[in-house]
Design a protein around this motif. Structure first.
Motif, PDB file in Angstrom:
ATOM      1  N   ASN A 194      -7.653   0.075  -6.979  1.00 33.93           N
ATOM      2  CA  ASN A 194      -6.312   0.509  -6.819  1.00 33.93           C
ATOM      3  C   ASN A 194      -6.469   2.132  -6.456  1.00 33.93           C
ATOM      4  O   ASN A 194      -5.511   2.792  -6.735  1.00 33.93           O
ATOM      5  N   SER A 195      -7.519   2.607  -5.762  1.00 33.08           N
ATOM      6  CA  SER A 195      -7.586   4.050  -5.544  1.00 33.08           C
ATOM      7  C   SER A 195      -7.043   4.325  -4.282  1.00 33.08           C
ATOM      8  O   SER A 195      -7.089   5.380  -3.779  1.00 33.08           O
ATOM      9  N   PHE A 196      -7.101   3.322  -3.482  1.00 36.33           N
ATOM     10  CA  PHE A 196      -6.688   3.420  -2.135  1.00 36.33           C
ATOM     11  C   PHE A 196      -5.093   3.052  -1.785  1.00 36.33           C
ATOM     12  O   PHE A 196      -4.639   2.604  -2.655  1.00 36.33           O
ATOM     13  N   LYS A 213     -14.140  -4.400  10.343  1.00 38.88           N
ATOM     14  CA  LYS A 213     -12.835  -4.855   9.967  1.00 38.88           C
ATOM     15  C   LYS A 213     -11.676  -3.957  10.398  1.00 38.88           C
ATOM     16  O   LYS A 213     -11.949  -2.655  10.001  1.00 38.88           O
ATOM     17  N   THR A 214     -10.652  -4.276  10.771  1.00 41.72           N
ATOM     18  CA  THR A 214      -9.635  -3.466  11.036  1.00 41.72           C
ATOM     19  C   THR A 214      -8.769  -3.717   9.734  1.00 41.72           C
ATOM     20  O   THR A 214      -8.158  -5.026   9.782  1.00 41.72           O
ATOM     21  N   VAL A 215      -8.335  -2.698   9.315  1.00 44.31           N
ATOM     22  CA  VAL A 215      -7.461  -3.024   7.975  1.00 44.31           C
ATOM     23  C   VAL A 215      -6.145  -2.227   8.466  1.00 44.31           C
ATOM     24  O   VAL A 215      -6.148  -1.224   8.736  1.00 44.31           O
ATOM     25  N   GLU A 216      -5.012  -3.350   8.138  1.00 43.20           N
ATOM     26  CA  GLU A 216      -3.574  -2.522   8.526  1.00 43.20           C
ATOM     27  C   GLU A 216      -2.823  -2.559   7.431  1.00 43.20           C
ATOM     28  O   GLU A 216      -2.788  -3.303   6.665  1.00 43.20           O
ATOM     29  N   VAL A 217      -2.466  -1.560   7.108  1.00 44.35           N
ATOM     30  CA  VAL A 217      -1.584  -0.999   5.690  1.00 44.35           C
ATOM     31  C   VAL A 217      -0.335  -0.167   6.351  1.00 44.35           C
ATOM     32  O   VAL A 217      -0.305   0.382   7.415  1.00 44.35           O
ATOM     33  N   LYS A 218       0.589  -0.010   5.136  1.00 47.83           N
ATOM     34  CA  LYS A 218       1.737   0.926   5.579  1.00 47.83           C
ATOM     35  C   LYS A 218       1.594   1.964   4.332  1.00 47.83           C
ATOM     36  O   LYS A 218       1.687   1.361   3.127  1.00 47.83           O
ATOM     37  N   PHE A 219       1.744   3.046   4.677  1.00 45.35           N
ATOM     38  CA  PHE A 219       1.910   4.186   3.689  1.00 45.35           C
ATOM     39  C   PHE A 219       3.117   4.299   3.013  1.00 45.35           C
ATOM     40  O   PHE A 219       4.327   3.727   3.583  1.00 45.35           O
ATOM     41  N   PRO A 220       3.163   4.404   1.694  1.00 51.00           N
ATOM     42  CA  PRO A 220       4.356   4.072   0.691  1.00 51.00           C
ATOM     43  C   PRO A 220       5.290   5.052   1.121  1.00 51.00           C
ATOM     44  O   PRO A 220       4.986   6.197   1.689  1.00 51.00           O
ATOM     45  N   GLU A 221       6.452   4.966   1.095  1.00 48.26           N
ATOM     46  CA  GLU A 221       7.685   5.847   1.408  1.00 48.26           C
ATOM     47  C   GLU A 221       7.571   7.143   0.630  1.00 48.26           C
ATOM     48  O   GLU A 221       7.905   8.150   1.243  1.00 48.26           O
ATOM     49  N   GLU A 222       7.170   6.940  -0.519  1.00 46.66           N
ATOM     50  CA  GLU A 222       7.057   8.150  -1.461  1.00 46.66           C
ATOM     51  C   GLU A 222       5.569   8.835  -1.293  1.00 46.66           C
ATOM     52  O   GLU A 222       5.305   9.729  -1.987  1.00 46.66           O
TER      53      GLU A 222
END
Length: 442
Positions: A194-196, A213-222
């Motif tokens: 859970n470091s990323f 691989k293409t990793v798709e994520v959403k940065f946290p609002e905070e």
């Protein structure tokens, strides 16, 4: 000066103090006479201003000081003569609120006296000390734990699993534009750490060496960087290695990683650490046994105000523990229960008893012990240690909070030395169970 008792009920005391006007005038004259040699006033040489003129100009201001000193002296003399020690700061108020110059000053003082605490013979206390000797199994268990913490990662065939380490190159972009800090090469990432960014590691489970691989994520609002917070991002990832965790070997090399000369030296350190841990746990159990016996055997009247304040504090603390979402004090009034009242009585009784034993035997907290306590507490505020030291120096209440547990432990150790203590060999599991029972009772 006249002191008249108006209430003597249990530990409650009230007195009516009368300070004659003549005594106040004499105090004012005394103060003026002391100051006269240093007073300079237009039309007079230094030290030659008449007392009558000084009194006219400064008498009213000095009268307030004289009144305060007279009442303070009366209170001090009363406590010296009576032997009373107030449980809290006495309540003092003017009885003749419409006082005018030339009249006697009348004051009402009330307080709760600390009780007379019965003589206590520490030698009559019988206690049992649980003793645990670290065995080889406990030492081996500790060694295995150290080896797991010092784990290595070794190359493996096949897909990456949770707990494996993947060595990757990656580049991050938002809407096709790479952003600063979003790229790295040969980065070792342990899956499940859970470091990323949330969701990143999960998408790499099952990858193998050579995969892209293409990793798709959403940065946290905070998220810390405002330019990235809440944004959708894509990371182009290349998997270069997949490694499985492997515990370090229990050998001299492991010992050196933990600062020991060799494996035998590390085992010796572990035994000493275990002995200290077992000793601290055993002391905690024996301390509870001692406090239980003191609470049962030594009885005396308790100041109601102290018990009431303690009960309210207990109720308030427990309410916040049960309602952690309420950080402030904007909550309904919390009424102590009968259980809170009983616990408060125990704490006040034991607190007064231990304080008296410490006072009678001149047990004190040294400057060195206080400094060490402040240093230990300051470590909880890395980078702000100096500010914490200054805060403690300027905050008597904080100093008292740090001093109280040290004083209590020194008094408890004093009683341990005098008490009849028998040792009982027990297993680690039995000691652990006794400690858990202590935690359940708190």
């Amino acid at each position: 000066m006249q002191v008249t008792e108006t209430l003597n009920e249990g530990l409650k005391r009230s007195y009516h103090i009368t300070v004659p006007a003549t005594e106040l005038d004499a105090k004012v004259d005394e103060k003026l006479a002391e100051a006269q040699p240093d007073v300079e006033m237009k039309g007079f040489r230094k030290g030659k201003v008449p007392l009558a003129l000084l009194k006219k100009q400064f008498g009213q201001r000095l009268m307030g000081e004289a009144m305060q000193e007279a009442v303070d002296n009366a209170m001090s003399q009363h406590f010296e003569d009576s032997g009373d020690r107030p449980a809290q700061q006495p309540e003092v108020k003017m009885a003749n609120e419409d006082w005018k110059p030339g009249e006697d000053v009348e004051v009402d003082m009330s307080y709760e006296a600390l009780p007379d605490i019965p003589d206590f013979d520490a030698k009559s206390i019988q206690l049992e000390k649980m003793v645990v000797t670290p065995d080889e199994a406990a030492v081996d268990e500790a060694l295995q734990s150290l080896a797991e913490n010092a784990q290595n990662f070794e190359a493996k065939d096949g897909a990456a699993e949770d707990g494996d380490q993947v060595v990757i190159d990656f580049k991050g972009s938002i809407d096709g534009e790479e952003f600063e800090g979003g790229a790295a090469e040969d980065y070792p990432l342990t899956l499940g750490s859970n470091s990323f960014i949330p969701g990143f590691e999960e998408q790499l489970k099952g990858v193998s060496v050579g995969d892209e691989k293409t990793v798709e994520v959403k940065f946290p609002e905070e998220y810390g960087a405002e330019t990235l917070a809440g944004k959708d991002a894509q990371f182009a990832v290349t998997v270069k290695e997949v490694k499985a965790p492997a515990a370090a070997e229990v050998d001299d090399e492991l010992a050196k990683k933990y600062g020991a000369e060799d494996l035998e030296a590390l085992k010796t350190q572990i035994r000493e650490r275990l002995e200290a841990e077992y000793g601290n746990a055993s002391r905690a159990v024996m301390k509870r046994e001692l406090l239980d016996k003191l609470d049962e055997q030594v009885k005396f009247d308790l100041p109601p105000s102290l018990v009431e304040a303690e009960a309210k504090q207990i109720a308030h603390q427990l309410w916040h523990e049960e309602n952690p979402e309420h950080q402030g004090h904007d909550h309904p009034e919390i009424e102590p229960t009968e259980e809170h009242q009983k616990l408060a009585e125990r704490r006040v009784r034991l607190g007064l008893l231990l304080a008296e034993i410490g006072r009678e035997n001149d047990i004190q907290v040294t400057d060195q012990e206080m400094t060490q306590a402040v240093m230990n507490q300051a470590r909880q505020y890395p980078g702000q240690e100096r500010q914490f030291f200054e805060f403690v120096q300027q905050n008597p209440q904080m100093r008292q909070q740090l001093q109280a547990p040290i004083f209590e432990d020194k008094v408890v150790d004093y009683i341990f030395e005098l008490a009849e203590v028998s040792e009982k060999e027990v297993s680690k599991e039995e000691l652990q169970k006794a400690v858990e029972e202590l935690e359940d009772e708190e």
